[in-house]
Design a protein around this motif. Sequence first.
Motif, PDB file in Angstrom:
ATOM      1  N   GLY A   1      -7.316  -8.907  -6.672  1.00 45.12           N
ATOM      2  CA  GLY A   1      -6.885  -7.211  -6.748  1.00 45.12           C
ATOM      3  C   GLY A   1      -5.188  -6.994  -7.005  1.00 45.12           C
ATOM      4  O   GLY A   1      -4.769  -6.039  -7.630  1.00 45.12           O
TER       5      GLY A   1
ATOM      6  N   LYS B   1       9.604   8.667 -14.184  1.00 40.39           N
ATOM      7  CA  LYS B   1      10.426   9.213 -12.989  1.00 40.39           C
ATOM      8  C   LYS B   1      11.939   9.456 -12.949  1.00 40.39           C
ATOM      9  O   LYS B   1      12.633   9.737 -12.081  1.00 40.39           O
ATOM     10  CB  LYS B   1      10.235   8.223 -11.858  1.00 40.39           C
ATOM     11  CG  LYS B   1       8.749   8.038 -11.349  1.00 40.39           C
ATOM     12  CD  LYS B   1       8.380   7.247 -10.365  1.00 40.39           C
ATOM     13  CE  LYS B   1       6.881   7.251  -9.907  1.00 40.39           C
ATOM     14  NZ  LYS B   1       6.334   6.282  -9.172  1.00 40.39           N
TER      15      LYS B   1
ATOM     16  N   LEU C   1      -2.066   5.377  -7.823  1.00 45.25           N
ATOM     17  CA  LEU C   1      -2.917   4.156  -8.622  1.00 45.25           C
ATOM     18  C   LEU C   1      -3.032   3.343  -7.707  1.00 45.25           C
ATOM     19  O   LEU C   1      -2.451   2.577  -7.430  1.00 45.25           O
ATOM     20  CB  LEU C   1      -2.352   3.815  -9.907  1.00 45.25           C
ATOM     21  CG  LEU C   1      -2.720   2.907 -10.832  1.00 45.25           C
ATOM     22  CD1 LEU C   1      -3.949   3.721 -11.483  1.00 45.25           C
ATOM     23  CD2 LEU C   1      -2.005   2.612 -12.143  1.00 45.25           C
TER      24      LEU C   1
ATOM     25  N   GLN D   1       6.241   4.765   1.323  1.00 40.55           N
ATOM     26  CA  GLN D   1       6.822   5.482   0.216  1.00 40.55           C
ATOM     27  C   GLN D   1       5.928   6.465  -0.540  1.00 40.55           C
ATOM     28  O   GLN D   1       6.712   7.186  -1.351  1.00 40.55           O
ATOM     29  CB  GLN D   1       6.700   4.251  -0.939  1.00 40.55           C
ATOM     30  CG  GLN D   1       7.527   2.901  -0.570  1.00 40.55           C
ATOM     31  CD  GLN D   1       7.278   1.582  -1.291  1.00 40.55           C
ATOM     32  OE1 GLN D   1       7.747   1.541  -2.467  1.00 40.55           O
ATOM     33  NE2 GLN D   1       6.870   0.718  -0.742  1.00 40.55           N
TER      34      GLN D   1
ATOM     35  N   VAL E   1       0.344   2.405  -6.424  1.00 41.62           N
ATOM     36  CA  VAL E   1       1.559   2.830  -6.842  1.00 41.62           C
ATOM     37  C   VAL E   1       1.537   4.405  -7.264  1.00 41.62           C
ATOM     38  O   VAL E   1       0.499   4.874  -7.702  1.00 41.62           O
ATOM     39  CB  VAL E   1       1.837   2.279  -8.234  1.00 41.62           C
ATOM     40  CG1 VAL E   1       2.997   2.788  -9.148  1.00 41.62           C
ATOM     41  CG2 VAL E   1       2.057   0.750  -8.045  1.00 41.62           C
ATOM     42  N   GLU E   2       2.486   4.968  -7.021  1.00 42.13           N
ATOM     43  CA  GLU E   2       2.482   6.741  -7.378  1.00 42.13           C
ATOM     44  C   GLU E   2       2.791   6.761  -8.804  1.00 42.13           C
ATOM     45  O   GLU E   2       3.682   6.158  -9.467  1.00 42.13           O
ATOM     46  CB  GLU E   2       3.584   7.247  -6.489  1.00 42.13           C
ATOM     47  CG  GLU E   2       3.352   8.907  -6.640  1.00 42.13           C
ATOM     48  CD  GLU E   2       4.078   9.384  -7.685  1.00 42.13           C
ATOM     49  OE1 GLU E   2       4.045  10.382  -8.137  1.00 42.13           O
ATOM     50  OE2 GLU E   2       5.144   8.910  -8.194  1.00 42.13           O
ATOM     51  N   LYS E   3       1.609   7.648  -9.223  1.00 42.39           N
ATOM     52  CA  LYS E   3       1.963   7.971 -11.087  1.00 42.39           C
ATOM     53  C   LYS E   3       1.362   9.159 -11.139  1.00 42.39           C
ATOM     54  O   LYS E   3       0.148   9.805 -10.923  1.00 42.39           O
ATOM     55  CB  LYS E   3       0.970   6.789 -11.664  1.00 42.39           C
ATOM     56  CG  LYS E   3       1.175   6.872 -13.016  1.00 42.39           C
ATOM     57  CD  LYS E   3       0.057   5.928 -13.888  1.00 42.39           C
ATOM     58  CE  LYS E   3       0.424   5.812 -15.271  1.00 42.39           C
ATOM     59  NZ  LYS E   3      -0.939   5.532 -16.154  1.00 42.39           N
ATOM     60  N   ASP E   4       2.597  10.028 -11.773  1.00 39.71           N
ATOM     61  CA  ASP E   4       2.210  11.468 -12.065  1.00 39.71           C
ATOM     62  C   ASP E   4       1.323  12.244 -10.871  1.00 39.71           C
ATOM     63  O   ASP E   4       0.301  12.991 -11.234  1.00 39.71           O
ATOM     64  CB  ASP E   4       1.341  11.547 -13.490  1.00 39.71           C
ATOM     65  CG  ASP E   4       2.069  10.628 -14.497  1.00 39.71           C
ATOM     66  OD1 ASP E   4       3.317  10.612 -14.780  1.00 39.71           O
ATOM     67  OD2 ASP E   4       1.216  10.323 -15.568  1.00 39.71           O
TER      68      ASP E   4
ATOM     69  N   GLN F   1      -4.879  -0.209  -7.230  1.00 42.38           N
ATOM     70  CA  GLN F   1      -5.517  -1.380  -7.782  1.00 42.38           C
ATOM     71  C   GLN F   1      -6.135  -2.505  -6.761  1.00 42.38           C
ATOM     72  O   GLN F   1      -5.511  -2.739  -6.112  1.00 42.38           O
ATOM     73  CB  GLN F   1      -4.049  -2.286  -8.851  1.00 42.38           C
ATOM     74  CG  GLN F   1      -4.577  -3.437  -9.686  1.00 42.38           C
ATOM     75  CD  GLN F   1      -3.328  -3.930 -10.058  1.00 42.38           C
ATOM     76  OE1 GLN F   1      -2.618  -3.310 -10.946  1.00 42.38           O
ATOM     77  NE2 GLN F   1      -3.304  -5.273  -9.695  1.00 42.38           N
TER      78      GLN F   1
ATOM     79  N   LYS G   1      -2.616  -3.355  -4.656  1.00 42.07           N
ATOM     80  CA  LYS G   1      -1.191  -2.734  -5.004  1.00 42.07           C
ATOM     81  C   LYS G   1      -1.543  -1.079  -5.021  1.00 42.07           C
ATOM     82  O   LYS G   1      -2.558  -0.762  -5.703  1.00 42.07           O
ATOM     83  CB  LYS G   1      -0.579  -3.209  -5.964  1.00 42.07           C
ATOM     84  CG  LYS G   1       0.725  -2.358  -6.421  1.00 42.07           C
ATOM     85  CD  LYS G   1       2.060  -3.007  -5.804  1.00 42.07           C
ATOM     86  CE  LYS G   1       3.146  -2.227  -6.407  1.00 42.07           C
ATOM     87  NZ  LYS G   1       4.563  -2.826  -5.915  1.00 42.07           N
TER      88      LYS G   1
ATOM     89  N   PHE H   1       0.896  -1.190  -0.014  1.00 46.28           N
ATOM     90  CA  PHE H   1      -0.040  -0.056  -0.018  1.00 46.28           C
ATOM     91  C   PHE H   1       0.867   1.285   0.154  1.00 46.28           C
ATOM     92  O   PHE H   1       0.126   2.399  -0.203  1.00 46.28           O
ATOM     93  CB  PHE H   1      -1.138  -0.135   1.346  1.00 46.28           C
ATOM     94  CG  PHE H   1      -1.954  -1.370   1.375  1.00 46.28           C
ATOM     95  CD1 PHE H   1      -2.522  -1.630   0.019  1.00 46.28           C
ATOM     96  CD2 PHE H   1      -1.727  -2.076   2.604  1.00 46.28           C
ATOM     97  CE1 PHE H   1      -3.379  -2.664   0.484  1.00 46.28           C
ATOM     98  CE2 PHE H   1      -2.581  -2.867   2.602  1.00 46.28           C
ATOM     99  CZ  PHE H   1      -3.421  -3.380   1.501  1.00 46.28           C
TER     100      PHE H   1
ATOM    101  N   GLY I   1       7.044   2.138  -8.266  1.00 45.58           N
ATOM    102  CA  GLY I   1       6.273   1.169  -7.777  1.00 45.58           C
ATOM    103  C   GLY I   1       6.218  -0.107  -8.204  1.00 45.58           C
ATOM    104  O   GLY I   1       5.968  -0.926  -7.564  1.00 45.58           O
TER     105      GLY I   1
END
Lengths: 661, 261, 130
Positions: free
Chosen positions: C31, B219, A472, A348, A465-468, A474, A463, A344, B187
């Motif tokens: 997931g 990144k 994100l 980070q 995830v850092e995106k822009d 999921q 999961k 999660f 990620g």
Amino acid sequence: MQKIGVFVCWCGSNIAGTVDVERVAQAVANEPGVVISTDYQYMCSEAGQLKIRQAIKEYGLTGIVVCSCSPRMHEATFRKTAQAAGLNPYMVEIANIREQCSWIHKDKDEGTEKAIILAKAAIAKLHLNTPLKAGESAVTKRALVIGGGIAGIQTALDIADAGYEVDIVEKSPTIGGKMAQLDKTFPTLDCAACILTPKMVDASAHEKINLFTYSEVEGVSGFVGNFKVKIRKKARHVKADLCTGCGVCTEKCPSRKAPNEFNQGLNKRGAIYIPFAQAIPNVPVIDTEYCVKMKTGKCGLCATVCPSKAIDFEQQDEIVEREYGAIVAATGYKLINLDNFEEFGYAQNKDVITSLELERLMNAAGPTKGTLLRPSDNEHPHEIVFIQCVGSRDVSGCGKPYCSKICCMYTAKHAMMIRDKYPDTKVHVFYIDVRTPGKNFDEFYRRAVEEYGVDYIKGMVGKVVEKDGKLLVQGSDLIANEQIKIEADLVVLATAIEPDPSVKNLATMLTASIDTNNFLTEAHAKLRPVESPTAGVFLSGVCQGPKDVPETVAQASAAAAKVIGLLAKDKLTCNPCVANSNELLCNGCSQCANVCPYGAIEYINKEVNDHGKREVRRIALVNEAVCQGCGACTVTCPSGAMDLKGFTTRQIMAEVDAICK
Amino acid sequence: MTYSYYPGCTLKTKAKELDRYARVSAEALGVTLAEIEDWQCCGAVYPLALDEIATKLSAVRALDSAKKEGRELLTLCSACHHVIKRVNNDMLTNDDIRMKVNNYLKLDTDYVGETNVVHYLEMLRDAVGFDNLKAAVKNPLKGRKIAAYYGCLLLRPAKVMQFDNPENPTILEDFIKAIGATPVITGYRNECCGGYVALEDKAIPQKRANMILEEAVSKGADTVITACPLCLYNLETNSTIDNKPTICYFTELLAEALGLK
Amino acid sequence: MTVNEKELAERVIRISGVNTKKCMKCGKCSGTCPSFEEMEYHPHQFVSMVEKGQIKKLMESKSIWTCLSCFACIERCPRSVEPAKLIEAVRVCVIRQQGENHLKANAVPEKLDENMPQQAIVSAFRKYSK
């Protein structure tokens, strides 16, 4: 020769379903000393007890054996029954034919055979029983409450209102605990501060309550009614009697590096600080780890600006010793460490936060003054994902196997409040189950869905995830059988709670037991839920198991009622089943004192008369008021001098012989 | 410092750079890699089915070889490391597998999991130490922005691999810092590249590899490093993005930083 | 459930070592699965379908060939159910049948390219063939 009556209980079908109770009664009827042996449906009922009392009188019984449930359940009941009929209560023996027979055997013949053997063992022991008389001890009319959160405060207030003195020991600089950090409370959404801070003021102003903040319990000795406790008052480096709480020192402190614990580390505080504006006591404390003066000797600005000369860099910890009749553990909880749940991304990504951090971000007294801004860039989040059960119900070893109980409701609260305050914000909640047992709880959750349009998704996130600049997320939508991705601005983790780590050490000091999850164990899960198995130690709040505020307060008051019941007594009856040492056999080796968990054994030099030979010997002496009758000393004693009243070595061996016959 | 070394098939063929630069760098760092004799293919995938015995034998032979030398067994390829480490764990903890494997192999003495399996990166971290590595660097890769791609096999399952935090690992990032470059944390660094499915359906690794590389590029990474030949293949050969970063084995950069390339 | 399916279900449970009853149906496996879109039945469905004994459907499903064995569902399962072990067991049940190798040796050369590492070929063989 004893005249013994045997009473076999059916316990409805609990025993009679698997044990032929009639056969048991018949099988022991001709055992030596038995003059009556009978069975009955519910021996503990009024009618059953009457049967016993009548038999005692009619047959002139000198002792009785009740074949029934565990002695933990009804030994006290049958002792009272016997006493009412004029028998010494310690002339009662229980043969446990429920937990040890009927509940664990499927075969009726086997169960019956074992029940007969246990009954015979109890009869054999009873032949060697002697009447015992319980002593008395005085009660110190003061209670100690360990922990100053809502649980401890409520318990202390109730005890104090009944007229008894109470000390609260709180390890942090202020009372208030976790509840002081909360914004609103479910299901009525009153502001936590509005209902908590008046209670904090009441506690501090109460003439019967004494606060030891920034203090910790260091040692406990003694026993119910007579505990002796060592309390360490940690040095605040501020003289509480001189400080006026003006706060100039906290404003002028040039160090701003320490994470602000009260705001869950979301911002920094000075090295001299008051945790929050309504803190009690309103006296700052110097954090020596960050104070420039304490570390380098340079600075001391706080001392310069203090108008009342209250700063004291030389102040030392102080040890206080106090006596108490009762002790209440109210040590509360903390969130688990999230290192095992980095899928999660809590460590980070700044915008992945815990629910407690969200409380601070929504609180008017928090770092954002109540405006919901995400930590990374102080922007309004427009799409928020809540993840339930992070670390709860986890048997993989990463989290906790239990349900943390409070998360479903506070998440509904958070979701609802955000939708209410920021209607343009989309809110999603990933859930496994929504658990809302409680008055007006399910209605509350349904309001979040139906009135506030919170999107509840049955599934778990896999999961993040850092995106822009977005997160994100999921996860699975199990109803749709789809894997979904949401671009969120903020992710909130409903993090599992666990007992405060201090409870482990405290449990050792109190000889109170903790379970595999470090929650303190209650004496009986249903019938004695606020008492610890250790006499005189009571449980309040989450230290016993996960609880929300209403339940915590209810339990806190229940614990207080138990304490009041204890302190109201002038004398306590002691357990007469205590150890005693035969001074002629004792060789003074000290092994018994070494194993005694209660410190009940001391050594004295005494003149003894050993077969006409008079000499002074070093011998063990048991303090009967302190001894809890655990028997550790009796099995340790190499010379056989130590014995336990009511459970003498002869009695135990007679039982073993009867079983092996 | 001497280790028994298990290179594996791919390091003798398609992934020679992974092996070659690992050897020269180890030598420069005072570590001797003694290749075990007569090693056989580890099987490349760990057999999850509990009744698979024959497919575990070659890993046990390698483990027993190191045991006889009285050394730790050092691996480099992620797949070999994964298989050998997990089979070793079976030999240590699963009575049934241990008995059947030993019945089959008839070794001089039963192998019961005595050998410690160490990945090259673990050797750098725990035996050499990243501080000492940093001191040994002659040609620091200053200004390089490097994304570590861990893949699956080194990290999972964490309870057996005990390599690093499976969801927030640091070992490759610490390595990148030690050779003077800047780590770029992504990620997807521990999300699958598509693996062996590439043999049957390239579309799956293509999707995965593009996703992984796009994130690294967005990144700011100019290079992506890995320890796995299959990851490298999928990222390099099966991706279709335009501005592909350099994709290489971590040992290539290690040798470069040590001035050996 | 036919006799044959019941036997299959028991075999899958035995060789996977999975206790499907521990599942709390949270869906974290699905997931997390990188191959979700490529699957007909998803990781969480393997758990419930094995429990119901619907092994044949799973054996005929393309899901068993698209699982990447990345162990993400194993690592992240909060109940230690670990669905990938079930997928592997179903796959093994298929390829252990006579003539049911998913990947035939003579089909390999055309699938190779010059960069493909031995690791990929051996892995695919181990996963797809007996």
